[in-house]
Every structure is written in C-alpha cells, then in structure tokens.
Write an enzyme that holds these catalytic residues in place. Sequence first.
Site, PDB file in Angstrom:
ATOM      1  N   HIS A   1       0.282  -0.822   0.290  1.00  0.00           N
ATOM      2  CA  HIS A   1      -0.567   0.114  -0.085  1.00  0.00           C
ATOM      3  C   HIS A   1       0.925   1.089  -0.031  1.00  0.00           C
ATOM      4  O   HIS A   1       1.886   0.777   0.716  1.00  0.00           O
ATOM      5  CB  HIS A   1      -0.629  -0.336   1.632  1.00  0.00           C
ATOM      6  CG  HIS A   1      -2.093  -0.987   1.319  1.00  0.00           C
ATOM      7  ND1 HIS A   1      -3.393  -1.035   2.064  1.00  0.00           N
ATOM      8  CD2 HIS A   1      -2.241  -2.072   0.260  1.00  0.00           C
ATOM      9  CE1 HIS A   1      -3.919  -2.032   1.716  1.00  0.00           C
ATOM     10  NE2 HIS A   1      -3.148  -2.843   0.645  1.00  0.00           N
TER      11      HIS A   1
ATOM     12  N   GLU B   1       0.622   3.873   1.809  1.00  0.00           N
ATOM     13  CA  GLU B   1       1.203   4.285   3.079  1.00  0.00           C
ATOM     14  C   GLU B   1       3.008   3.744   3.597  1.00  0.00           C
ATOM     15  O   GLU B   1       3.762   3.755   3.825  1.00  0.00           O
ATOM     16  CB  GLU B   1       0.963   4.471   4.058  1.00  0.00           C
ATOM     17  CG  GLU B   1      -0.175   4.828   3.971  1.00  0.00           C
ATOM     18  CD  GLU B   1      -1.595   4.330   3.861  1.00  0.00           C
ATOM     19  OE1 GLU B   1      -1.479   3.766   2.041  1.00  0.00           O
ATOM     20  OE2 GLU B   1      -2.771   5.128   3.420  1.00  0.00           O
TER      21      GLU B   1
ATOM     22  N   CYS C   1      -5.895   1.985   5.986  1.00  0.00           N
ATOM     23  CA  CYS C   1      -6.514   0.348   5.926  1.00  0.00           C
ATOM     24  C   CYS C   1      -6.151   0.484   7.566  1.00  0.00           C
ATOM     25  O   CYS C   1      -4.452   1.515   8.122  1.00  0.00           O
ATOM     26  CB  CYS C   1      -6.319   0.276   4.966  1.00  0.00           C
ATOM     27  SG  CYS C   1      -4.628  -0.985   4.847  1.00  0.00           S
TER      28      CYS C   1
ATOM     29  N   CYS D   1      -2.074  -0.071   7.808  1.00  0.00           N
ATOM     30  CA  CYS D   1      -1.292   1.260   6.969  1.00  0.00           C
ATOM     31  C   CYS D   1      -1.384   1.942   8.472  1.00  0.00           C
ATOM     32  O   CYS D   1      -0.222   2.341   8.883  1.00  0.00           O
ATOM     33  CB  CYS D   1      -1.738   1.855   5.994  1.00  0.00           C
ATOM     34  SG  CYS D   1      -1.659   1.203   4.912  1.00  0.00           S
TER      35      CYS D   1
HETATM   36 ZN    ZN Z   1      -3.111   0.336   3.795  1.00  0.00          ZN
END
Ligand code: ZN
Length: 156
Positions: A53, A55, A83, A86
């Site tokens: 992801h 991040e 999410c 992250c």
């Molecule tokens: Zn994430």
Amino acid sequence: MSDEKHLRRAIELSQGNAEAATGGPFGAVVVRDGMIVGEGANRVITDFDPTAHAEVVAIRAACRQLGTYDLSGAVIYTSCEPCPMCLAAILWARIDRMVYANTRADAAAIGFDDAWFYEQVALPIDGRALPAQRLLGDEARAVFQLWAQNPDKIPY
Ligand SMILES: [Zn+2]
C-alpha cells in the site's frame, strides 16, 4: 499551506496509478523537517504484493533514506485515510501526525472496503471471519523469554 503542498504530492502519486491502472489510486509521502524523505504509490499489482500500500511503500522508502526504523518527528500525508494495516504501520513507525484527503467511505465507494477490516480488527480473535487456532504456546514463549533476557536486544 505546507500541509496542502505535501498532500497534493500524495494525491499526484495516486493519480499516476489512477491514469495508468498500475495499482490502486493511492499515494503517500513522509516528511521530516519540511523535506520529503520517502514517497510511494500503491504497488500491489506491479509488485505482486498485497502489503505494498502507498503508506507502507512510503514508510519503507523513508526508513531506507534515513537509515532508521523510527520516524518520530515525521508527518505522513496520504491521499486516503489508511486501512488498518497502514494505520498500524504508521503507529509502528512512530510517525507524529497524519494528514489525509479521501476518507474510508470514499474508498469504499470505489470498491476498497476497508470498513470490513476495521470491523474484523475490533472483534475478539475467535469472533473474526479468519479461523485462528493457537498451538505451541510453550515453545514460542520460550523464544520470547530468550529475547527478553538477551542483553544485546534492541527494543523498538
Ligand atoms: Zn493500507
């Protein structure tokens, strides 16, 4: 003003994926002392990595750049509210502050339903959709004790 500038860079990174369809439309930058020290776009598809992801990619880049696993004093700018994975990565990295643009609800509206993950995290371990079984607690605990007693360990 500076917050908006850095957040715009995160959105710009997300836009690259949105246009080229190379990954989810997410971007993030990590800033310390007013300088971008790491940035990333979602690379789940290109890297065959469900943990890539934006991040996480940005945190990894910042830590490599600074030669540290501790981003205390840093700010993360992310094109979307993170999410749970992250969010945990941001907390593990000890980042001071987060600035975001899209919300979880915005992500859910285009098919990224992190809301379900947030619900799962909040449930007790035996109440989640993921079946989980505990085994070998004594053997694993012995390793924890070994680590706890190691004078050379580096707590983080
Ligand atoms: Zn994430």
